[in-house]
Design an enzyme around this catalytic site. Structure first.
Site, PDB file in Angstrom:
ATOM      1  N   HIS A 183      -4.078  -6.639   5.140  1.00 52.92           N
ATOM      2  CA  HIS A 183      -2.874  -7.143   4.447  1.00 52.92           C
ATOM      3  C   HIS A 183      -1.669  -6.903   5.347  1.00 52.92           C
ATOM      4  CE1 HIS A 183      -0.502  -7.237   0.356  1.00 52.92           C
ATOM      5  NE2 HIS A 183       0.194  -7.806   1.334  1.00 52.92           N
ATOM      6  N   GLU A 218       1.396  -6.792  -7.929  1.00 51.30           N
ATOM      7  CA  GLU A 218       2.345  -6.026  -7.104  1.00 51.30           C
ATOM      8  C   GLU A 218       3.503  -5.640  -8.034  1.00 51.30           C
ATOM      9  OE1 GLU A 218       4.146  -8.310  -3.930  1.00 51.30           O
ATOM     10  OE2 GLU A 218       5.047  -6.539  -2.988  1.00 51.30           O
TER      11      GLU A 218
HETATM   12  N1  ADE Z   1       5.441 -11.946   1.634  1.00 50.93           N
HETATM   13  C1  ADE Z   1       5.604 -10.990   2.539  1.00 50.93           C
HETATM   14  N2  ADE Z   1       5.471  -9.780   1.976  1.00 50.93           N
HETATM   15  C2  ADE Z   1       5.181  -9.981   0.666  1.00 50.93           C
HETATM   16  C3  ADE Z   1       4.920  -9.134  -0.424  1.00 50.93           C
HETATM   17  N3  ADE Z   1       4.919  -7.802  -0.328  1.00 50.93           N
HETATM   18  N4  ADE Z   1       4.684  -9.696  -1.631  1.00 50.93           N
HETATM   19  C4  ADE Z   1       4.682 -11.019  -1.760  1.00 50.93           C
HETATM   20  N5  ADE Z   1       4.919 -11.858  -0.765  1.00 50.93           N
HETATM   21  C5  ADE Z   1       5.165 -11.346   0.455  1.00 50.93           C
HETATM   22 ZN    ZN Z   2       1.917  -8.858   1.071  1.00 47.83          ZN
END
Ligand code: ADE
Ligand code: ZN
Length: 350
Positions: free
Chosen positions: A25, A208
């Site tokens: 990631h 997230e």
């Molecule tokens: N693009 C880059 N970083 C990201 C993240 N943490 N969450 C969603 N989109 C992203």
């Molecule tokens: Zn990301």
């Protein structure tokens, strides 16, 4: 856990850095350091709304995901030519190799560039050339995952995928990123179905900032193989059982979660709980130039904050290898390397 390493706690930081690991990631645009943003702006004649590297860096005070994304997309505006994409990816891969990353699965956001008139070929070929060179020069295995921006429409994502198919051999999968809240995975059901039919690997950011329901729909509607972040799963016991039972990997990014205020501080990060609940959690850097560190820094800081030990370290590194989309021969070689590093650290007098 098959190994029970008897490793002195004071050697844990050295072990965390030395162990082979896969990074699953990492947004390549998030590896653009302020110095490189300024160098590319000068090379390409792009005006920046910041007077200096220091002024740009001091703007990196985020309150949530969106406050970061606004600056991240502005930073990417300096990328115009194939050599720019190559230089950015090469710099990341050099740092990754120094962190003993043996495999990197690198996200890129083509829509950020094609919307500014940069051709798809420029983006994909520049990034891919850096991956090929890194394998030859540093022995690191690196491949690309094309991400759709979820704040844009599914039609835009479908058109992006069709355009990228001219370079089908240069990327291994698709993902979903950008502003999560208000853009649930099911908005992208058709484009993920098309990607699946093309034999591409499927991943998506979910949980997230968004609710556990977004993780369920990433799994059940999009059919993803891994969840990016996924830390909100802890609020849903049935989801935790599903993720553990099916060994669906979570690509967790501790410093990102701290900087974007997903957790108030690293000591309250739930990585340890996810791991101890039997989930296939991994450690990753997300956007290292913006969040204060590459993958080893993420390991060092989250271990120091949560008191995890060498067993957790082995499990996290092993999970990253198991969850990668690399071939089984490579994965077996990295598992052997991982156990050799632990054996070396466990040896008396080592
Ligand atoms: N693009 C880059 N970083 C990201 C993240 N943490 N969450 C969603 N989109 C992203
Ligand atoms: Zn990301």
């Amino acid at each position: 856990m098959t190994l029970s390493p008897n490793i002195a706690p004071e050697r844990l930081p050295e072990l965390l850095c030395a162990m082979p690991k896969a990074e699953l990631h990492i947004h390549i645009e998030g590896s653009l350091e302020p110095e490189m943003i300024f160098a590319l702006a000068a090379r390409n004649g792009v005006a920046l709304p910041y007077a200096s590297v220091e002024a740009l860096r001091s703007a990196y005070a985020f309150t949530d995901l969106q406050s970061f994304l606004d600056i991240y997309y502005a930073g990417a505006s300096v990328l115009l030519h194939e050599q720019d994409f190559y230089d950015m990816a090469r710099a990341y891969l050099e740092r990754a190799a120094a962190d003993n990353v043996v495999r990197a699965e690198i996200f890129f956001d083509p829509q950020t560039h094609t919307a500014r008139g940069v051709p798809m070929a420029t983006v994909v070929q520049g990034l891919h050339r850096a991956c090929v060179d890194a394998r030859r020069e540093r022995g690191i295995s690196a491949e690309l995952i094309l991400c759709f921006l979820r704040h844009l429409s599914e039609e835009d994502a479908l058109a992006t995928l069709e355009e990228a198919l001219a370079y089908r051999a240069l990327f291994i999968g698709v993902g979903l990123d950008s502003s999560e809240l208000g853009h649930p995975p099911e908005k992208f059901a058709r484009v993920f179905a098309r990607a699946r039919a093309l034999g591409l690997h499927l991943v998506a950011h979910a949980g997230e900032e968004g609710p556990p329901a977004y993780i369920w729909s990433a799994l059940d509607v999009l059919g993803v193989e891994r969840i990016d972040h996924g830390v909100q799963a802890q609020h849903d016991a049935a989801l935790m059982r599903r993720l553990a039972g099916e060994r669906i990997a979570l690509t967790v990014c501790p410093l990102s979660n701290q900087k974007l205020c997903v957790f108030p501080d690293l000591a309250q990060h739930n990585l340890r709980q996810l791991l101890e609940a039997g989930l296939c959690a991994t450690v990753n850097s997300d956007d290292p130039a913006y969040f204060g560190g590459y993958v080893n820094e993420n390991f060092l800081r989250v271990f120091a904050a949560t008191g995890m030990d060498a067993r957790h370290a082995w499990q996290l590194a092993r999970n990253s290898i198991d969850a990668s989309f690399a071939g089984e021969t490579d994965k077996q070689a990295w598992r052997t390397q991982l156990d050799a590093v632990f054996a070396r650290f466990a040896a008396p007098g080592a």
